[in-house]
Design a protein around this motif. Sequence first.
Motif, short mmCIF file in Angstrom:
data_model
loop_
_atom_site.label_atom_id
_atom_site.label_comp_id
_atom_site.label_asym_id
_atom_site.label_seq_id
_atom_site.Cartn_x
_atom_site.Cartn_y
_atom_site.Cartn_z
N GLU A 341 85.29 35.87 48.53
CA GLU A 341 85.65 34.48 48.78
C GLU A 341 84.47 33.55 48.49
O GLU A 341 84.64 32.42 48.04
N SER A 342 83.25 34.03 48.75
CA SER A 342 82.06 33.21 48.54
C SER A 342 81.58 33.22 47.09
O SER A 342 80.55 32.62 46.78
N GLY A 343 82.30 33.91 46.22
CA GLY A 343 81.96 33.91 44.80
C GLY A 343 81.15 35.09 44.34
O GLY A 343 80.67 35.10 43.20
N ARG A 513 91.17 20.15 56.68
CA ARG A 513 91.89 20.14 55.40
C ARG A 513 91.09 20.82 54.30
O ARG A 513 91.66 21.52 53.47
N LYS A 514 89.80 20.64 54.30
CA LYS A 514 88.96 21.29 53.27
C LYS A 514 88.91 22.79 53.53
O LYS A 514 88.70 23.23 54.66
N THR A 515 89.09 23.57 52.47
CA THR A 515 89.01 25.02 52.59
C THR A 515 87.55 25.45 52.70
O THR A 515 86.62 24.67 52.46
N MET A 516 87.35 26.72 53.05
CA MET A 516 85.98 27.25 53.12
C MET A 516 85.27 27.08 51.78
O MET A 516 84.08 26.73 51.73
N GLN A 517 86.00 27.31 50.67
CA GLN A 517 85.38 27.15 49.36
C GLN A 517 85.00 25.70 49.11
O GLN A 517 83.92 25.42 48.58
N GLU A 518 85.87 24.79 49.48
CA GLU A 518 85.57 23.37 49.27
C GLU A 518 84.38 22.92 50.12
O GLU A 518 83.55 22.12 49.67
N ILE A 553 75.36 30.86 53.62
CA ILE A 553 75.95 29.68 54.28
C ILE A 553 77.35 30.00 54.76
O ILE A 553 77.71 29.76 55.92
N GLU A 554 78.17 30.56 53.87
CA GLU A 554 79.54 30.89 54.26
C GLU A 554 79.56 31.97 55.34
O GLU A 554 80.35 31.90 56.29
N ALA A 555 78.70 32.96 55.20
CA ALA A 555 78.66 34.04 56.19
C ALA A 555 78.29 33.50 57.57
O ALA A 555 78.84 33.94 58.59
N CYS A 556 77.37 32.55 57.62
CA CYS A 556 76.98 31.95 58.90
C CYS A 556 78.15 31.21 59.53
O CYS A 556 78.46 31.38 60.72
#
Length: 572
Positions: A341-343, A513-518, A553-556
């Motif tokens: 998901e984080s790329g 509204r913003k997704t985790m990716q956004e 960042i995403e993992a945190c």
Amino acid sequence: MKTCNDLKNKLREIDHKGYPAYKELQGQYDFQDYYLSIDHVQGDPFAAPSRLSVHIASARSGFPGEFSDTREKRITLQDHLTRLFAGQIAPCSFQAKGSGKSGLLTVSRPGAQILERTACRLNERELVVRFEAGFPARGRTIQAGELIKMLFEILPGCVRKSLFYKNIDQRALKDAIELCEDQQYIRSRLAQSGLCAFIANGSILPRESGISEKPLKDAVPFVSPESLEITFSLPNRGTVTGMGIRKGITLFVGGGFHGKSTLLQALQNGVYNHISGDGRELVITEGSGVKLRAEDGRSIRNVDISPFIKDLPGRKDTVHFSTEDASGSTSQAANLIEAVESGSSLLLIDEDTSATNFMVRDELMQQVIAAKEEPITPFIDRVRELYREWGVSSVIVAGSSGSYFHVADTIIQMKEYEPLDITEKARKAAQNFPIRQERKEKLAMPSQKRSPRPNAALKKEERLKWKAFGTSELSLAKDTVELRYLEQLKDPEQTAALACILRYLELHVMDGRKTMQELAEAMEKQLDEKGLESLFDKGQVKSSLARPRRQEIEACVKRYRKLFFSDDLLGK
């Protein structure tokens, strides 16, 4: 702007007053070659030290434009200057005397990795170096003479010796920039060469100890098997040969203490550039690579782990899986999905830190326990699909299970720190141990439309406090975020930056509204354009933050136990 004489006169005026009078010094002062900004004054001599910054016009500092004409070179230049400035002020710390932190002079002290930091920022207009100083006092009475010594006798020499091109070792700086160019050359050519990583011959992979980043003395230099050698013609070092790790599935095997995990650790750290002398300067890994592992007890919110785990007892939902206390297998499944998901397009896995039942289910166990009674589809049954369907490569270290011989594209034995290509030998041996794979559904990409909403309680806090604890955890308000298993966090300043990023996202960006990716893309764009400084109000920038990757960042954010989602996204 006030002059340096104004500062000296003000100091004499407040000498021997109560410590709070130091607050009157905040502001900017012209020291001719540079100006000094007193950004924040500590409340007392025992509190966190005062924050200061030196500002030098870029034209005056004199660093050649070609040393900062790419983002990577600019970060390398900033890193080099931070190290030079730290080397100058470290011996001067506490030369001024007093109570508590009086006389302290400190700036970021980078390790082996080259990271973007708030300690030093260079742009077309100016060079800024941020540092901390303990304003001197006797008890809680101002000792102005000692601060005059710090700011007028000690600091100017440190600044001039380290932050002006004409005064530094120009050859050493040029070497650092040229190394950066070579590192980026390899990194930029991994994909077109069909590689996910490269290890140059002669690299020193073992470290001095488990708590040291220094290379081990008398370690065996790395030498690639001829069958896996690849050569790059670098812009500065010329021809460099080493082992190319191809996209797909690569398996490292061998006995204990022969260097398998050491090699994997070098690869997981290879997502960063390293300084000269580290031994891993030319260990280059695809930048999105993630070390995947089990993480018992982690918090998981609304993650689709159904490609690996479904039909849990009690009909627990694994499409929108949530738990406050994940098991080894559920945590590793969630970590994998979140990495994608984080790329990330590369997973780095060591069986020693993995959940056994997530990695493999041997034939005997399949015969005894029926497939319908086992909710886990093991990683071995998905690893080829991950590459074929999602483009995600895997580098796996295994010492006890030969099952992965059946699915690996390349098999390398580590023998006394020497890599040997045993692909054909291992495949031939595997023919005598046929693997029995259970029928499974086709691998489907999980939904990536999770949209977190902010924790409303945080906005009620008048002063939202945060704190970082090494690289193991951080706290936001009264909540702790566990990070000790994010092995690619290399610097406590990255943890501090994550705390600030989490705080900023919660207060300013998350809206349900913003997704985790956004959210991650918005944060990356902001940091690229405005830097870590944009997380703070003017004058409140912390002097000791280092930028983490998007993956961390995403993992945190995903480990924050007060992470909430809208009801419709939870499948309700």
